[in-house]
Scaffold this active site. Sequence first.
Site, short mmCIF file in Angstrom:
data_model
loop_
_atom_site.label_atom_id
_atom_site.label_comp_id
_atom_site.label_asym_id
_atom_site.label_seq_id
_atom_site.Cartn_x
_atom_site.Cartn_y
_atom_site.Cartn_z
CB SER A 182 43.60 -31.22 -41.06
OG SER A 182 44.70 -30.46 -40.62
NE ARG A 235 2.92 -0.93 -30.56
CZ ARG A 235 1.75 -0.30 -30.72
NH1 ARG A 235 1.67 1.00 -30.55
NH2 ARG A 235 0.68 -0.97 -31.05
#
Length: 446
Positions: free
Chosen positions: A275, A314
Amino acid sequence: MGPTAFDSQITGALLTAPETAALFEDKAVIKAMLEVEGALALAEADCGLIPAESAKAIAATCQGLLIDPISLAEGTAKDGVAVPALVAQLRAAAGSEHASFVHWGATSQDICDTGLILRLRTALDLHEASLRQLAGQLAKLADAHRNTPIAARTRMQQATPTSFGLKAAVWLSGLLRHLERLDGIKSRLLLLSFGGAAGNLSALGERAVAVETNLAARLNLGVSPAPWHTLRDGLYDYAGWLSLVTGTLGKIGTDIVLLAQNEIAEVRPGGGGGSSTMPNKVNPIGGEVLVAIARQNAGLLGTLQQAALQEHERSGANWTLEWLTLPQIVLSTGSALDHANRLIGALEVKGETMRATIETSNGLLLAEAASFALAEHMPRPEAQALVKNACKQVNETGTHLFDVLRGLSDAPIAWADLKDPAHHMGASDVMIDRVLESYQHLDLKR
């Protein structure tokens, strides 16, 4: 910070595995597409479609050509795919004598998709190796701790004693199923994408199938019975497998993060993050990343599945959607496997703390065992009611459950023998053996 957490020089090291990430760098994408173009020319020459001299020149050019990714940017923005700009540069580099035979009869999607499959094949090899490494670590963990009692927890509450070895074996069993699925995943994924303009290879005439077969052989890929330009379930099946893998890793991460909490401290991840202000903190970074990646992949998988709605022969939109999602799933899976291997490799199992947790419950974790022991001397509903009443007294007085039961029943039960949590791990040993046998069998098949 980069445009995504994967690209960032700050967070990239946390969320990506270098070998997997390299497969999605622009230079790797270009190299794979050039490999396909070179193999295509040689395959067509083998079938008499283009001159052998031109095919050799094109293949040699593909091997040595270095294309700056930025030089493809403008063309990609205009055409929606990089292949036309790439082919233009390849033709220029091959020379006017051979230029017309470059990309003969193929379409952009053939080159782009097949290049992707070549890269995903390498990714699969990397991920399989990492999975096997992790499975080996978990197999050792399961065997080493088959006799280590731990409080099982159901719905986040202590339940009954179990074996930590069984917990590790359960983790391992999921990984083994993922490895068993791989043959099927590969058979549906590692296929040549080759259909030409509209999926029927019409430009190649009567030699189309021969070229397709030859090209697939040169690239060591399978041949799909029909073009998969718009039916891309092989890709989505693979992505689902990746999500399953990270889901299992996320479950392992969840268990370890919970067991590593200060007030539980039954495992220690072996490393962690600090921390900025609290010197006492050792945050379980590896486990947290596993959870985050599992959740991300589950969400991305849902988005990717929407790309299945392809239009006719496509789809530009859905093809682009794949580019936005699939690479992230692959990248994060590589990262998750790396984190998991480090996490399990450094995991410290606190067996004494696990046993102490069971003992500090004052016998409440043995309530089920007590009710079954009493049921040998009275009707089971009556035994259950007696134990439930005794549990209330334990919570009120702090007295051990078995001491309370001695005062409520004169049933001839060896309560002292029942106190040992090692006597209450059920068929854990058999289950661990079954998982380890599956692991050994899978390992022998390699």
